[in-house]
Design an enzyme around this catalytic site. Structure first.
Site, PDB file in Angstrom:
ATOM      1  N   LYS A 215      57.977  26.314  34.846  1.00  0.00           N
ATOM      2  CA  LYS A 215      56.871  26.910  34.101  1.00  0.00           C
ATOM      3  C   LYS A 215      56.700  28.359  34.541  1.00  0.00           C
ATOM      4  O   LYS A 215      56.232  28.636  35.639  1.00  0.00           O
ATOM      5  CB  LYS A 215      55.557  26.157  34.328  1.00  0.00           C
ATOM      6  CG  LYS A 215      54.494  26.624  33.323  1.00  0.00           C
ATOM      7  CD  LYS A 215      53.064  26.433  33.782  1.00  0.00           C
ATOM      8  CE  LYS A 215      52.537  27.594  34.577  1.00  0.00           C
ATOM      9  NZ  LYS A 215      52.201  28.796  33.809  1.00  0.00           N
ATOM     10  N   SER A 268      50.123  33.159  44.201  1.00  0.00           N
ATOM     11  CA  SER A 268      49.023  33.501  45.096  1.00  0.00           C
ATOM     12  C   SER A 268      48.770  32.392  46.112  1.00  0.00           C
ATOM     13  O   SER A 268      49.088  31.223  45.877  1.00  0.00           O
ATOM     14  CB  SER A 268      47.754  33.750  44.291  1.00  0.00           C
ATOM     15  OG  SER A 268      47.280  32.530  43.781  1.00  0.00           O
ATOM     16  N   GLU A 289      55.780  30.147  48.411  1.00  0.00           N
ATOM     17  CA  GLU A 289      56.016  31.548  48.780  1.00  0.00           C
ATOM     18  C   GLU A 289      54.812  32.300  48.235  1.00  0.00           C
ATOM     19  O   GLU A 289      54.671  32.444  47.025  1.00  0.00           O
ATOM     20  CB  GLU A 289      57.345  32.016  48.190  1.00  0.00           C
ATOM     21  CG  GLU A 289      57.905  33.232  48.874  1.00  0.00           C
ATOM     22  CD  GLU A 289      57.425  34.503  48.226  1.00  0.00           C
ATOM     23  OE1 GLU A 289      56.351  34.988  48.651  1.00  0.00           O
ATOM     24  OE2 GLU A 289      58.092  35.000  47.316  1.00  0.00           O
ATOM     25  N   CYS A 323      54.934  40.648  46.486  1.00  0.00           N
ATOM     26  CA  CYS A 323      54.298  39.915  47.576  1.00  0.00           C
ATOM     27  C   CYS A 323      54.640  40.522  48.924  1.00  0.00           C
ATOM     28  O   CYS A 323      53.850  40.472  49.852  1.00  0.00           O
ATOM     29  CB  CYS A 323      54.667  38.441  47.522  1.00  0.00           C
ATOM     30  SG  CYS A 323      56.371  38.163  47.118  1.00  0.00           S
ATOM     31  N   GLU A 420      45.088  41.135  50.167  1.00  0.00           N
ATOM     32  CA  GLU A 420      46.215  41.546  49.339  1.00  0.00           C
ATOM     33  C   GLU A 420      45.661  42.103  48.029  1.00  0.00           C
ATOM     34  O   GLU A 420      44.990  41.391  47.286  1.00  0.00           O
ATOM     35  CB  GLU A 420      47.112  40.344  49.059  1.00  0.00           C
ATOM     36  CG  GLU A 420      48.297  40.698  48.182  1.00  0.00           C
ATOM     37  CD  GLU A 420      49.204  39.508  47.907  1.00  0.00           C
ATOM     38  OE1 GLU A 420      48.681  38.422  47.601  1.00  0.00           O
ATOM     39  OE2 GLU A 420      50.433  39.676  47.992  1.00  0.00           O
TER      40      GLU A 420
END
Lengths: 857, 274
Positions: A215, A268, A289, A323, A420
């Protein structure tokens, strides 16, 4: 055209628009030397969209699947807001169909000869390469990132990944001989590198013989759909790779589907935590991850001009929506002002604009909501009085753009330093010493990546080792290659994408079947509650157990304490529990541990960890041999004790003692044989994979094999430099406790091995809830396994649980081996470019950008 | 505009602790050409600029008045007249930057060019004092120092050599003679222009840069121009501060301009040889 410089806290001034520039004559341009527009043509993408009538469905079982009556997403080009097409909002029956197709395909795909799978994956690589331009343009239009990046980074990395894993498919029987495919992989990937990150899941999954239902992010589904089509063109059997599109909730449906055996997620931390909870107790594997706040450390011994360009690659690559973005700039105070000046100067000729324009450094932000979130962060810094510098040589008047931003005069307490931002925003902090730099670098809940800039190799390597993150670049940032795994420490997740380390995420041991526990609901608020022990006068065996004295003279009472920090410690609450023989007679008392005992043990474990990690592997091996030697000396005593507790035969118990000694030898052998390897990436230099310890591991031992189970879990953890808080079998803990005298007399530093006893589930609860434990291993009940996995989501710790299933600890296949090595290590890849001499040898391969020169056809 | 570089007193600290990371420099050099490009009329304008910055050079043992004269005429008329007309740049009077010949041929050059363009004197670089003496000897003539970067061994040495020459008063620093085995390459150029930037920051003097040798295609010339623009700024995009030591480059520039004007690829023989 002179560069325009935005003053503090101001938006960038906007250069003349393209339309205005186009009235310039050649003579005018000769004088101004401006860049004009240099757009990449989008006609082939437009034609492809037209072929599909600009309305996409799923791609399931080798063909497009467009069920009627579904809602759709409007897909826009973020750079100009133009609608490209629609994609489908999938519903549960679409997941059902796709998983069914993948399940069916798995029965044949997983049994194909490795060579045949290799041919298929190789074919995918070739076909993606042939359509590289189409993919590059499409990805740029769909995501907003510059065509330069999709052309020079995203797509070449995708191609390289498929080639690399075609190789692993070919070698899977030899290099992964103890492993097999898991089954159906549910892949969920984000919008920042839509095709690249899906490939990082797909390629290793296919190599090991899994099938995939993917997805993509709802903003950016197009390249995934195109890839599915290209895979079909390349001859991949139907059902092996399926793409379904839809919302986040739809992604959860996929993750929760009982026939999905593993969830592979990039995105996230928040969503990662949700998925961890969603899959807790199901027996599915999961790899995450997640986010990052990666440091970019500049020492005064660095090439500052090069480091400035490094910053550009670190934080303004892909608009900072990376990231591993180097979003936290740490500069040694002696060069801080100079470096910040250089960086500001660099921004004055930084170009932001149309994604397809080949003169741009940065393109569009993926979506207005994301842009707003970035702006909110920056505003919070302004509100705190930070200095916000935004400048660029050009900036479009329309489209979803955000200027490159440098924030100074902030400190660790600021939100922009801690969180972040996932946008083109850099925060800068000065530091004094290397030690302080490392502390600042690690002062974050994340641990994905980092870079170190210095010409001092000794400094570079030590700092690289001390940063707790999965990828460290020396004098570079954001280098990626299929041959080196990428993934995080701490709340940046676990599991690796890339390299051989990436294969383990898509494999289970050959002897194992995917566990399918009943997965019953548990009350998380009540789990692990315990009631401490009371006197057991009726069943007491204590006075005569160790007697040997004359009748009527009681044996000296022996009550076991805990062992932590190198000494015996009383339980915090001074409650004890009786340990019974197989006949139900109390034979000894052990401490009943509670959350404070856990707290104390974890604290001393962390104190010991740095020193233990620095011990030579040789020394760690010696300690294993010392343990083995002492058990050998007391072989009969250990066997008798086992027999009394378990009621097993003397032979069986002696055998357990022998096997425990063998296992200690096995792990002593591995103390100095699993440090890592040199990865064969495209970098000219060394890419060094280091198997670092995980940290402090909480271990709840199984009840079967009280000694062997304990030794089998303890030994690999500590030989690979972890520290442990270990809870022996709840019902038969004495054999493990007998060892603490051996620990006390050995060279093992206090705090490396910490033993608590009491209720397994009670201690499991406090171990897994502890925020400063890096991994929890639980060998107990189904419910406990579910609890551990669920609660671990809170700070994304690693877990290893048995879902209530026992394993044959006596069988080397199950009681030792690679699976244990995987659990006791985490992979860090350190990238060290080299090259100092002139003239330059142009055959050396350097950084990824534009060094991927594949020959087509 | 700042005045001509007079040089500065010897200052060892300017070349102490120089750090240049070759891998990182290469990484940047690699993307200079991928981060920027010029198309259509911008490309035409940039190519004209490249032509204006070219130093046509002949330093051959068999040079005679014949080929030197031919070179001079070409330098005065680098682009075919019909192209200049079509591009609408006649009024710019574009010529090449200079003609470089052996000193013994300078007279012939002077004769060939009514106004003398060849006032730059290339000097093979040495240590500070030597360069300084040469600078004095040059008087009004501009001094280019050639670093022979292929022999420098390391990038740090390239940087130091650049800085020493500038401190000694060089008006231009040049990568190489153009006739050596090692040609001008972007990573070396990048280190040299970074030294120029640092020198400018310290002294306010703008020193020129000249890569020489191996630059043959119009596309490469644009990358060198964009490196100057990106690293030093637009002020350096003039023959006063930037020269390309490349003789065969002019032909490719002319061909590209031909294509821009006529939309067809030209044959080599359609352009006057130099």
């Amino acid at each position: 055209m002179a560069a325009t410089t935005g003053a503090t806290s101001s938006a960038p001034s906007q250069s003349a628009t393209v339309a205005a520039e186009s009235t310039e004559s050649i003579a005018d341009i000769f004088a101004s030397m401006s860049y004009g527009p240099a757009p990449e043509a989008d006609n082939v993408v437009q034609a492809w969209l037209e072929d599909k009538k600009r309305a996409f469905g799923h791609f399931i079982d080798g063909k497009y699947h467009q069920p009627a009556g579904r809602k759709v997403y409007e897909v826009k080009n973020p750079a100009n807001g133009k609608v490209l097409c629609t994609t489908m909002r999938g519903e549960s029956e679409d997941v059902e169909l796709a998983v069914k197709a993948a399940r069916k395909a798995h029965t044949t795909w997983s049994k194909l000869a490795p060579h045949v799978r290799a041919r298929h994956i190789y074919s995918i690589a070739r076909h993606v390469q042939k359509h590289a331009r189409l993919f590059s343009v499409l990805e740029s239009m769909d995501n907003g990132k510059t065509f330069r990046e999709t052309r020079d980074a995203d797509i070449p990395i995708v191609v390289r990944h498929f080639y690399h894993y075609a190789g692993w498919a070919q070698l899977s029987d030899t290099e992964m001989s103890n492993w097999k495919s898991i089954g159906v992989i549910g892949g969920i990937v984000p919008w920042n590198f839509p095709l690249m990150l899906l490939t990082w899941k797909l390629a290793p999954a296919l190599a090991m013989g899994n099938t995939v239902v993917l997805k993509p992010a709802s903003y950016t589904s197009l390249s995934a759909i195109l890839l599915a089509e290209v895979c079909a063109e390349a001859g991949l059997p139907p059902g092996v790779f399926n793409v379904v599109t839809g919302s986040g909730a739809f992604g959860s449906m996929l993750a929760a589907h009982p026939d999905v055996d593993k969830v592979a997620f990039t995105g996230s931390t928040l969503v990662g935590q949700k998925l961890r909870k969603l899959t807790a107790g199901t027996g599915k594997k999961i790899s995450l991850e997640l986010g990052g706040k990666s440091p970019f450390i500049v020492f005064d011994s660095a090439d500052l001009d090069s480091a400035v360009e490094g910053v550009v690659n670190a934080i303004w690559f892909n608009q900072g929506q990376v990231c591993s973005a180097g979003s936290k700039l740490l500069v040694q105070e002696t060069v801080y002002d100079k470096f910040i000046d250089k960086l500001k100067e660099r921004l004055t000729h930084f170009r932001v604009g149309s994604s397809l324009d080949k003169t741009m450094d940065m393109g569009a932000i993926v979506d207005e909501s994301q842009r707003a979130s970035v702006e909110e962060f920056v505003q919070s810094a302004r509100d705190e009085g930070a200095e916000v510098y935004q400048a660029s040589a050009c900036f479009p008047s329309a489209g979803c753009f955000y200027p490159p931003t440098l924030i100074t005069k902030v400190q660790t307490v600021s939100k922009v330093v801690q969180e972040e931002i996932f946008g083109p925003v850099l925060v800068a902090l000065p530091f004094r010493t290397a030690k302080e730099a490392v502390s600042l670098a690690n002062n974050t809940r994340y641990g994905l990546a980092g870079s170190v800039w210095t010409e001092n190799v000794s400094l570079a390597l030590e700092v690289a080792l001390l940063i707790k993150a999965g990828a460290i670049w020396v004098n570079a940032h954001n280098l990626f290659d299929a041959a080196a795994g990428f993934g995080g420490y701490k709340e940046s997740g676990f599991g690796r994408d890339g390299g051989k380390e990436g294969l383990y995420e898509y494999a289970i041991p050959r002897w194992e079947e995917r566990p399918r526990p009943a997965n019953e609901d548990i009350d998380y608020s009540k789990f692990g509650a315990t009631l401490q022990g009371r006197p057991t006068y009726a069943d007491n065996l204590l006075p005569v157990l160790e007697g040997g004295s004359a009748a009527g003279v009681p044996a000296i009472d022996h009550t076991y304490k805990f062992y932590y920090g190198g000494a015996q410690k009383r339980p915090d609450a001074t409650y004890v529990r009786a340990i019974k023989t197989s006949e139900g007679k109390a034979m000894a008392h052990v401490g009943e541990g509670n959350r404070k005992d856990v707290r104390n043990a974890v604290e001393v474990a962390h104190k010991a960890a740095p020193g233990w990690g620095k011990r030579a592997a040789y020394n760690r091996a010696q300690i294993m041999y010392y343990l083995a030697e002492n058990i050998e000396l007391r072989r009969q005593e250990f066997a008798d004790r086992l027999s009394l507790q378990t009621g097993r035969t003397a032979d069986s118990c002696l055998n357990e003692v022998s096997l425990s000694i063998q296992r200690l030898f096995y792990w002593a052998a591995y103390a100095d044989k699993y440090g890592g390897t040199v990865q064969e990436t495209t970098l000219y230099g060394a890419t060094v994979k280091i198997h670092e310890p995980v940290g402090v591991i909480g271990i709840l031992c199984p009840d079967e094999y009280p000694l062997l189970g304990f030794v089998s879990l303890l030994a690999p953890a500590i030989v690979r430099a972890n520290c442990v808080v270990i809870v022996p079998s709840e019902i038969h803990p004495l054999s493990a406790l007998d060892l603490y005298q051996v620990f006390e007399t050995s060279d093992i530093p206090g705090g490396v091995v910490n033993i608590l006893t009491g209720s397994k589930d009670h201690l499991a609860k406090y171990l897994v809830e502890h925020q400063d434990i890096q991994s929890v291993w639980y060998f107990g009940s189904e419910a406990g396994s579910k609890y551990v996995e669920y609660v671990s989501a809170e700070n994304v710790k690693r877990t290893w649980v048995n879902y209530g299933l026992s394993r044959k600890w006596e069988d080397p296949e199950q009681g030792e081996g690679e699976e244990f090595l995987y659990q006791v290590t985490q992979v860090k890849n350190i990238w060290i470019p080299m090259e100092t001499s002139l003239p330059i040898d142009n055959n050396t391969v350097g950084h990824f950008s534009c060094r991927f020169c594949f020959v087509l056809y | 505009m700042s005045e001509r570089n007079t040089g500065v007193n010897w200052n060892e600290s300017w070349i102490k602790d120089v750090k240049v990371n070759l891998s990182a420099v290469k990484a940047r050099a690699d993307t200079l050409g991928t981060r920027r490009c010029v198309k259509k009329k911008w490309q035409a304008a940039w190519l004209l600029k490249a032509a204006a910055c070219i130093d046509l050079t002949t330093l051959a043992g068999d040079d005679t008045v014949v080929n030197v004269q031919r070179l001079c005429y070409k330098a005065k008329n680098p682009i075919r007249a019909d192209l200049v007309e079509a591009l609408g740049v006649k009024q710019l009077g574009i010529t090449c930057g200079a003609v470089c010949v052996y000193p013994s041929r300078v007279g012939e050059v002077k004769q060939s060019l009514k106004e003398c363009g060849g006032s730059a004197i290339p000097i093979a670089s040495g240590i500070y004092e030597e360069v300084q003496q040469m600078r004095e000897a040059c008087g009004e003539a501009h001094m280019k120092t050639i670093l022979a970067t292929g022999e420098c061994g390391t990038m740090a040495n390239v940087y130091k050599a650049s800085m020493v020459c500038m401190m000694a008063g060089a008006d231009f620093i040049k990568t190489s003679t153009g006739k050596e085995g090692v040609n001008a390459i972007l990573p070396v150029g990048l280190v040299m222009v970074r030294a120029i930037r640092e020198y400018y920051k310290r002294t306010g003097y703008k020193v020129g840069f000249k890569p020489a040798g191996g630059i043959r295609s119009a596309k490469e010339a644009c990358v060198w121009l964009s490196m100057m623009k990106e690293e030093l700024g637009d002020e350096w995009l003039t023959p006063k501060l930037f020269r390309l030591g490349a003789s065969s480059l002019l032909l490719d520039v002319e061909r590209q301009l031909y294509h821009y004007v006529y939309g067809r690829y030209a044959a080599t023989h359609e352009f006057a040889m130099s």
